[in-house]
Every structure is written in C-alpha cells, then in structure tokens.
Design a protein around this motif. Structure first.
Motif, PDB file in Angstrom:
ATOM      1  N   LYS A  40      36.840  46.448  43.610  1.00 51.11           N
ATOM      2  CA  LYS A  40      37.699  46.366  44.802  1.00 51.11           C
ATOM      3  C   LYS A  40      37.270  45.239  45.733  1.00 51.11           C
ATOM      4  N   GLY A  52      36.391  42.345  44.729  1.00 57.51           N
ATOM      5  CA  GLY A  52      36.871  41.092  44.167  1.00 57.51           C
ATOM      6  C   GLY A  52      36.015  40.484  43.074  1.00 57.51           C
ATOM      7  N   ASP A 112      37.133  45.149  34.280  1.00 58.57           N
ATOM      8  CA  ASP A 112      37.900  45.442  35.486  1.00 58.57           C
ATOM      9  C   ASP A 112      37.298  44.744  36.697  1.00 58.57           C
ATOM     10  N   GLN A 113      38.159  44.261  37.574  1.00 58.43           N
ATOM     11  CA  GLN A 113      37.715  43.662  38.826  1.00 58.43           C
ATOM     12  C   GLN A 113      37.405  44.771  39.830  1.00 58.43           C
ATOM     13  N   VAL A 152      33.671  40.639  39.351  1.00 53.39           N
ATOM     14  CA  VAL A 152      33.783  41.264  38.047  1.00 53.39           C
ATOM     15  C   VAL A 152      32.387  41.356  37.433  1.00 53.39           C
ATOM     16  N   GLU A 204      46.614  41.366  36.465  1.00 58.11           N
ATOM     17  CA  GLU A 204      46.494  42.276  37.604  1.00 58.11           C
ATOM     18  C   GLU A 204      45.032  42.335  38.029  1.00 58.11           C
ATOM     19  N   ARG A 205      44.351  43.451  37.842  1.00 58.59           N
ATOM     20  CA  ARG A 205      42.965  43.569  38.299  1.00 58.59           C
ATOM     21  C   ARG A 205      41.977  43.701  37.143  1.00 58.59           C
ATOM     22  N   SER A 206      42.335  43.135  36.000  1.00 49.06           N
ATOM     23  CA  SER A 206      41.450  43.189  34.833  1.00 49.06           C
ATOM     24  C   SER A 206      41.419  41.834  34.150  1.00 49.06           C
ATOM     25  N   TYR A 207      40.286  41.562  33.476  1.00 49.07           N
ATOM     26  CA  TYR A 207      40.119  40.335  32.699  1.00 49.07           C
ATOM     27  C   TYR A 207      40.096  40.708  31.220  1.00 49.07           C
ATOM     28  N   LYS A 263      43.086  36.824  33.509  1.00 45.74           N
ATOM     29  CA  LYS A 263      43.234  37.907  34.476  1.00 45.74           C
ATOM     30  C   LYS A 263      44.661  38.439  34.458  1.00 45.74           C
ATOM     31  N   ARG A 268      34.791  33.038  43.701  1.00 44.29           N
ATOM     32  CA  ARG A 268      34.864  33.865  42.502  1.00 44.29           C
ATOM     33  C   ARG A 268      33.441  34.249  42.120  1.00 44.29           C
TER      34      ARG A 268
END
Length: 269
Positions: A31, A33, A28-29, A35, A16-19, A14, A130
C-alpha cells in the motif's frame, strides 16, 4: 524500464497493483507503493537488514539533519542530471535520495534496500520514486538501465554497478574516512582503530575522483543514543562506556567521509 523478476530475470509488467513476468511469477505492490523482490529462499534471516529500532533511530538522526552536509555533497554530483534514471543502492528510509531529488527534481529515482521497514518509509516519503525490497548483490534491474548509482554506507555487489550503468554513467560510493566518529569510538573502545581509506576494486569501473569531507556536530544525549543505535556500534564497544553516554551532556563528534566516483574503464586500442 521497470523491475525484473528475481527468479527468472524477465521484465516485470505492472498490472493494477501487481507485477507479473511472462513465466508467471507475481509480486504484489504494498500500500505504501514499494514491491518486495527479495525471494524468501535468498534471505539469510527472517527479517534481513537493519531492524525496526535501527531504522527508526536513523530516521530521527536524519530528521535532525545531522548528516545534511554529507547529503548536500552527495546531491551536488547529480544536480546537472535531467530525465536520468538514478539508483539509490541501499536506500534506507530515503534520506539521501530525498536530498538528491531536491537538487535534481527531474530525475527518475529508484531505490532498493534489504530491510523492509526502511523501504516502507522511503516509499512513503517519496511517492514518485520507485522502491523495492531487494539484494544489492542481485539488483532486480536490467543491464545498462541506470544513468547513475550512489550508495551511502551500504554493501554493494562488486559486479553490479558496472552491469547496471549505462555507458556514460557513474557510480558514487560513500564510506567512512579514517577518523569518522572518532571521539565516539574513543569513548566506546579501549583501543579504537582508524577506518581504512581504501578504494574498492570494482570490475569494469575505474576510480575517477575521490574527495574527503569532514565536519563536527554537537549532539544532545537522546540524539547521541540514536546515532549509536543506527550504527554497528549498537552491537560493539564496552557496555560500561555505553551506559555513561547519557551522562556526557552535549557531545561533539567529528564526521569524516570519502566520496568515491567511478566510471567505466576505457577500452585500450
């Protein structure tokens, strides 16, 4: 420990907001939370899994704690766990996982479901868990990565629990017992059949324990309609019988479940 890429099975990191994986795949994650790890070419429909109406109906039934007795029985299997990784396989909107977290607050909760509307609600309800949109037949987690797994009324890839479990881990499968929702089925079907009480044969796992729990609930018409909407009965049964459900007033129905606990088969000398 983290998700793995559904394309190449490499670990996802991960940023920031991407895997990202080493081969360049990126997810992308959302909003909320979660994926989305269900590739478009592996979907059997545009929006697989339970639709939004079924998810919302289930949310209302669970908010009324119709299934609380079952949820407490499930959670009892996890209350002694601490700092363990637990997977809710077919997590829906996260109701059972939430009750498990109440009893075992130190565990790490993971959840997958093929229905995006359900996963979105689960992630919003349990921000320290998660969650991913993913298939239970190709779970995007590494081998031996889970200390425990549970599945409530959800399809399971036969080989996945054994692959995912650590050596000392266990898999708890919850399914309907013979007379689950029997009074409702009598109303909807001319010749209802009991559920078959069969323990699934799961490669690499042995059934350690099976218990049956049952209780009755009295449902007002709106909640009874939601119960039908969240189950396969939404698509089955006699149309005329469904139309009379709201005229029944308070309807008492039997709930009955099998809790099946599996562990790894012991190697023989």
């Amino acid at each position: 420990m983290n998700w793995i890429c559904p394309h190449c099975r490499e670990p996802l990191v991960k940023v920031e907001r991407s895997y990202h994986c080493e081969t360049g795949h990126c997810f992308d994650q959302a909003k909320e939370g979660y994926v989305n790890l269900l590739p478009a070419n592996r979907k059997r429909s545009r929006d697989p899994g339970d639709n939004r109406e079924m998810v919302e109906a289930r949310k209302r039934v669970h908010a009324a704690d119709v299934y609380r007795t079952l949820a407490e029985a499930v959670a009892a299997y996890f209350k002694e766990l601490s700092h363990a990784s637990v997977l809710d396989l077919g997590c829906g909107e996260g109701y059972y996982g939430g009750v498990v977290l109440e009893h075992a607050p130190k565990i790490s909760m993971w959840g997958i479901d093929i229905a995006k509307p359900a996963v979105r609600l689960a992630a919003k309800a349990h921000p320290r868990g998660r969650f991913a949109v993913a298939s239970a037949y190709e779970v995007p987690l590494g081998d031996s990565s889970m200390d425990a797994i549970f599945s409530v009324f959800a399809p399971v890839g036969e080989s996945e629990p054994a692959r995912l479990l650590s050596h000392e881990g266990f898999f708890l499968n919850i399914c309907p017992a013979a007379r689950h929702l029997w009074q409702l089925r009598e109303h909807l079907y001319a010749d209802p059949k009991p559920h078959k009480e069969v323990a699934a044969a799961l490669p690499g796992l042995a059934l350690e324990k099976q218990e049956k729990i049952g209780f009755s609930v009295a449902l007002e018409p709106p909640l009874l309609a939601d119960l039908v909407a969240m189950t396969p009965y939404a698509y089955g049964g006699q149309r005329e019988s469904k139309a009379t459900l709201e005229q029944l007033g308070v309807f008492e129905v039997q709930m009955e479940f099998l809790l099946q606990c599996y562990r790894r088969e012991q190697a023989t000398a």
